[in-house]
Design a protein around this motif. Structure first.
Motif, PDB file in Angstrom:
ATOM      1  N   ASP A   1       0.875  -1.167   0.000  1.00  0.00           N
ATOM      2  CA  ASP A   1       0.000   0.000   0.000  1.00  0.00           C
ATOM      3  C   ASP A   1       0.915   1.221   0.000  1.00  0.00           C
ATOM      4  O   ASP A   1       1.486   1.575   1.034  1.00  0.00           O
ATOM      5  CB  ASP A   1      -0.893  -0.025   1.241  1.00  0.00           C
ATOM      6  N   ASN A   2       1.064   1.853  -1.136  1.00  0.00           N
ATOM      7  CA  ASN A   2       2.009   2.950  -1.301  1.00  0.00           C
ATOM      8  C   ASN A   2       1.617   4.217  -0.540  1.00  0.00           C
ATOM      9  O   ASN A   2       2.417   5.145  -0.443  1.00  0.00           O
ATOM     10  CB  ASN A   2       2.190   3.278  -2.783  1.00  0.00           C
ATOM     11  N   SER A   3       0.416   4.240   0.025  1.00  0.00           N
ATOM     12  CA  SER A   3      -0.005   5.405   0.811  1.00  0.00           C
ATOM     13  C   SER A   3       0.447   5.301   2.268  1.00  0.00           C
ATOM     14  O   SER A   3       0.261   6.241   3.041  1.00  0.00           O
ATOM     15  CB  SER A   3      -1.531   5.554   0.752  1.00  0.00           C
TER      16      SER A   3
ATOM     17  N   LEU B   1      15.597   2.071  -0.227  1.00  0.00           N
ATOM     18  CA  LEU B   1      14.182   2.129  -0.618  1.00  0.00           C
ATOM     19  C   LEU B   1      13.854   3.347  -1.488  1.00  0.00           C
ATOM     20  O   LEU B   1      12.692   3.721  -1.626  1.00  0.00           O
ATOM     21  CB  LEU B   1      13.299   2.113   0.633  1.00  0.00           C
ATOM     22  N   SER B   2      14.873   3.932  -2.097  1.00  0.00           N
ATOM     23  CA  SER B   2      14.653   5.149  -2.880  1.00  0.00           C
ATOM     24  C   SER B   2      13.755   4.929  -4.092  1.00  0.00           C
ATOM     25  O   SER B   2      13.099   5.859  -4.551  1.00  0.00           O
ATOM     26  CB  SER B   2      15.991   5.757  -3.319  1.00  0.00           C
ATOM     27  N   GLN B   3      13.704   3.723  -4.614  1.00  0.00           N
ATOM     28  CA  GLN B   3      12.872   3.426  -5.791  1.00  0.00           C
ATOM     29  C   GLN B   3      11.452   2.980  -5.418  1.00  0.00           C
ATOM     30  O   GLN B   3      10.645   2.699  -6.303  1.00  0.00           O
ATOM     31  CB  GLN B   3      13.530   2.327  -6.629  1.00  0.00           C
ATOM     32  N   ILE B   4      11.163   2.942  -4.128  1.00  0.00           N
ATOM     33  CA  ILE B   4       9.862   2.458  -3.665  1.00  0.00           C
ATOM     34  C   ILE B   4       8.933   3.640  -3.406  1.00  0.00           C
ATOM     35  O   ILE B   4       9.289   4.589  -2.710  1.00  0.00           O
ATOM     36  CB  ILE B   4      10.013   1.613  -2.370  1.00  0.00           C
ATOM     37  N   LYS B   5       7.735   3.551  -3.976  1.00  0.00           N
ATOM     38  CA  LYS B   5       6.715   4.573  -3.736  1.00  0.00           C
ATOM     39  C   LYS B   5       6.131   4.306  -2.352  1.00  0.00           C
ATOM     40  O   LYS B   5       5.591   3.228  -2.089  1.00  0.00           O
ATOM     41  CB  LYS B   5       5.625   4.490  -4.791  1.00  0.00           C
ATOM     42  N   LYS B   6       6.232   5.286  -1.472  1.00  0.00           N
ATOM     43  CA  LYS B   6       5.807   5.119  -0.086  1.00  0.00           C
ATOM     44  C   LYS B   6       5.491   6.485   0.512  1.00  0.00           C
ATOM     45  O   LYS B   6       5.892   7.513  -0.021  1.00  0.00           O
ATOM     46  CB  LYS B   6       6.903   4.439   0.719  1.00  0.00           C
ATOM     47  N   ALA B   7       4.804   6.465   1.645  1.00  0.00           N
ATOM     48  CA  ALA B   7       4.477   7.709   2.339  1.00  0.00           C
ATOM     49  C   ALA B   7       5.640   8.183   3.206  1.00  0.00           C
ATOM     50  O   ALA B   7       5.601   9.281   3.737  1.00  0.00           O
ATOM     51  CB  ALA B   7       3.226   7.514   3.191  1.00  0.00           C
TER      52      ALA B   7
ATOM     53  N   ASN C   1       1.828  -0.224  15.962  1.00  0.00           N
ATOM     54  CA  ASN C   1       0.724  -0.956  15.350  1.00  0.00           C
ATOM     55  C   ASN C   1       1.172  -1.293  13.926  1.00  0.00           C
ATOM     56  O   ASN C   1       1.186  -0.431  13.052  1.00  0.00           O
ATOM     57  CB  ASN C   1      -0.541  -0.096  15.328  1.00  0.00           C
ATOM     58  N   TYR C   2       1.555  -2.540  13.706  1.00  0.00           N
ATOM     59  CA  TYR C   2       2.158  -2.940  12.440  1.00  0.00           C
ATOM     60  C   TYR C   2       1.214  -2.763  11.248  1.00  0.00           C
ATOM     61  O   TYR C   2       1.669  -2.543  10.135  1.00  0.00           O
ATOM     62  CB  TYR C   2       2.652  -4.379  12.497  1.00  0.00           C
ATOM     63  N   SER C   3      -0.067  -2.838  11.479  1.00  0.00           N
ATOM     64  CA  SER C   3      -1.017  -2.688  10.370  1.00  0.00           C
ATOM     65  C   SER C   3      -1.039  -1.253   9.824  1.00  0.00           C
ATOM     66  O   SER C   3      -1.590  -1.014   8.755  1.00  0.00           O
ATOM     67  CB  SER C   3      -2.419  -3.131  10.782  1.00  0.00           C
ATOM     68  N   ASP C   4      -0.417  -0.333  10.527  1.00  0.00           N
ATOM     69  CA  ASP C   4      -0.314   1.045  10.042  1.00  0.00           C
ATOM     70  C   ASP C   4       0.734   1.186   8.931  1.00  0.00           C
ATOM     71  O   ASP C   4       0.852   2.261   8.340  1.00  0.00           O
ATOM     72  CB  ASP C   4       0.076   1.996  11.181  1.00  0.00           C
ATOM     73  N   TYR C   5       1.487   0.116   8.662  1.00  0.00           N
ATOM     74  CA  TYR C   5       2.623   0.197   7.746  1.00  0.00           C
ATOM     75  C   TYR C   5       2.413  -0.632   6.490  1.00  0.00           C
ATOM     76  O   TYR C   5       1.784  -1.689   6.515  1.00  0.00           O
ATOM     77  CB  TYR C   5       3.903  -0.239   8.461  1.00  0.00           C
ATOM     78  N   ALA C   6       3.003  -0.141   5.398  1.00  0.00           N
ATOM     79  CA  ALA C   6       2.955  -0.850   4.114  1.00  0.00           C
ATOM     80  C   ALA C   6       3.710  -2.166   4.212  1.00  0.00           C
ATOM     81  O   ALA C   6       3.305  -3.174   3.627  1.00  0.00           O
ATOM     82  CB  ALA C   6       3.559   0.019   3.014  1.00  0.00           C
ATOM     83  N   CYS C   7       4.826  -2.155   4.940  1.00  0.00           N
ATOM     84  CA  CYS C   7       5.605  -3.363   5.189  1.00  0.00           C
ATOM     85  C   CYS C   7       6.588  -3.091   6.314  1.00  0.00           C
ATOM     86  O   CYS C   7       6.807  -1.941   6.695  1.00  0.00           O
ATOM     87  CB  CYS C   7       6.321  -3.854   3.932  1.00  0.00           C
TER      88      CYS C   7
ATOM     89  N   LYS D   1       3.348 -10.392  17.721  1.00  0.00           N
ATOM     90  CA  LYS D   1       2.744  -9.356  16.882  1.00  0.00           C
ATOM     91  C   LYS D   1       3.139  -9.536  15.420  1.00  0.00           C
ATOM     92  O   LYS D   1       2.326  -9.310  14.521  1.00  0.00           O
ATOM     93  CB  LYS D   1       3.150  -7.965  17.384  1.00  0.00           C
ATOM     94  N   ILE D   2       4.371  -9.954  15.173  1.00  0.00           N
ATOM     95  CA  ILE D   2       4.813 -10.218  13.800  1.00  0.00           C
ATOM     96  C   ILE D   2       4.076 -11.427  13.240  1.00  0.00           C
ATOM     97  O   ILE D   2       3.648 -11.413  12.073  1.00  0.00           O
ATOM     98  CB  ILE D   2       6.341 -10.400  13.736  1.00  0.00           C
ATOM     99  N   GLU D   3       3.903 -12.462  14.047  1.00  0.00           N
ATOM    100  CA  GLU D   3       3.135 -13.631  13.587  1.00  0.00           C
ATOM    101  C   GLU D   3       1.725 -13.228  13.188  1.00  0.00           C
ATOM    102  O   GLU D   3       1.215 -13.663  12.142  1.00  0.00           O
ATOM    103  CB  GLU D   3       3.076 -14.695  14.693  1.00  0.00           C
ATOM    104  N   GLU D   4       1.099 -12.396  13.989  1.00  0.00           N
ATOM    105  CA  GLU D   4      -0.261 -11.927  13.681  1.00  0.00           C
ATOM    106  C   GLU D   4      -0.264 -11.073  12.411  1.00  0.00           C
ATOM    107  O   GLU D   4      -1.153 -11.205  11.564  1.00  0.00           O
ATOM    108  CB  GLU D   4      -0.801 -11.115  14.864  1.00  0.00           C
ATOM    109  N   TYR D   5       0.724 -10.217  12.279  1.00  0.00           N
ATOM    110  CA  TYR D   5       0.853  -9.364  11.092  1.00  0.00           C
ATOM    111  C   TYR D   5       0.967 -10.220   9.831  1.00  0.00           C
ATOM    112  O   TYR D   5       0.286  -9.974   8.830  1.00  0.00           O
ATOM    113  CB  TYR D   5       2.074  -8.461  11.270  1.00  0.00           C
ATOM    114  N   LEU D   6       1.790 -11.259   9.879  1.00  0.00           N
ATOM    115  CA  LEU D   6       1.940 -12.163   8.738  1.00  0.00           C
ATOM    116  C   LEU D   6       0.646 -12.926   8.453  1.00  0.00           C
ATOM    117  O   LEU D   6       0.278 -13.121   7.294  1.00  0.00           O
ATOM    118  CB  LEU D   6       3.078 -13.151   8.985  1.00  0.00           C
ATOM    119  N   ALA D   7      -0.038 -13.359   9.498  1.00  0.00           N
ATOM    120  CA  ALA D   7      -1.300 -14.092   9.330  1.00  0.00           C
ATOM    121  C   ALA D   7      -2.358 -13.226   8.650  1.00  0.00           C
ATOM    122  O   ALA D   7      -3.280 -13.751   8.018  1.00  0.00           O
ATOM    123  CB  ALA D   7      -1.799 -14.587  10.681  1.00  0.00           C
TER     124      ALA D   7
END
Length: 167
Positions: free
Chosen positions: A7-9, A37-43, A58-64, A87-93
């Motif tokens: 999610d590039n936003s 990450l200079s070539q990656i479109k991101k906020a 809150n990991y869900s706030d991030y594109a990755c 939290k990482i396991e949940e994020y991956l799930a």
């Protein structure tokens, strides 16, 4: 490819917490990740500098999440003790996207003890089983193409590999 799947936003969360003190300053880490990450479109890019700070995010706030390198034993122990591991396991799930560099990649294999020839377990981590996201395979980064690994480390890894039933 990353531009197509994130999610590039949203911002990317950079996690360089496995590095040894004195290796690089936070400013150097942030400068490095901006280049990577200079070539990656991101906020933008957020960076944490401790396991405690990571656990509060809150990991869900991030594109990755981008988990950097350093000492793999320190990384896995810190993730567990801070609560970030679950939290990482949940994020991956929930279809979260993670990039791992070196130690940050090794923790997604079956067992980080594969890294013994390269990393010292000075944190005395006993349970070295990791996320196991590669069907029972462990990840030994830099082998054998990187000059970062010495001939002795390559030989030690070969001996370790021969001793494992999973290889």
């Amino acid at each position: 490819k990353l531009n197509e799947i994130i999610d590039n936003s949203k911002k990317i969360l950079f996690i360089p917490v496995a590095m040894e003190e004195g290796d690089h300053t936070p400013e150097e880490c942030y400068e490095w990740i901006q280049g990577e990450l200079s070539q990656i479109k991101k906020a933008g890019i957020d960076m944490v500098t401790s396991f405690e700070e990571l656990a509060e995010k809150n990991y869900s706030d991030y594109a990755c999440l981008f988990i950097g390198g350093g000492n793999t034993y320190k990384l896995l122990k810190g993730l567990r003790e801070s609560g970030s591991y679950s939290k990482i396991e949940e994020y991956l799930a929930n279809d979260g996207i993670i990039i791992g560099g070196s130690a940050g990649a090794s923790i997604f294999g079956k067992d980080i003890d594969v890294i013994k020839p390269m990393d010292d377990n000075y944190v005395n981590l006993k349970d070295t089983l990791a996320f196991n996201k590669f069907n029972g395979y462990s990840i030994f980064p830099h082998y054998p193409l990187c000059t970062y690994i010495s001939e002795e480390e390559n030989k030690a890894f070969d001996e370790y590999k021969k001793a494992q039933e999973t290889y």
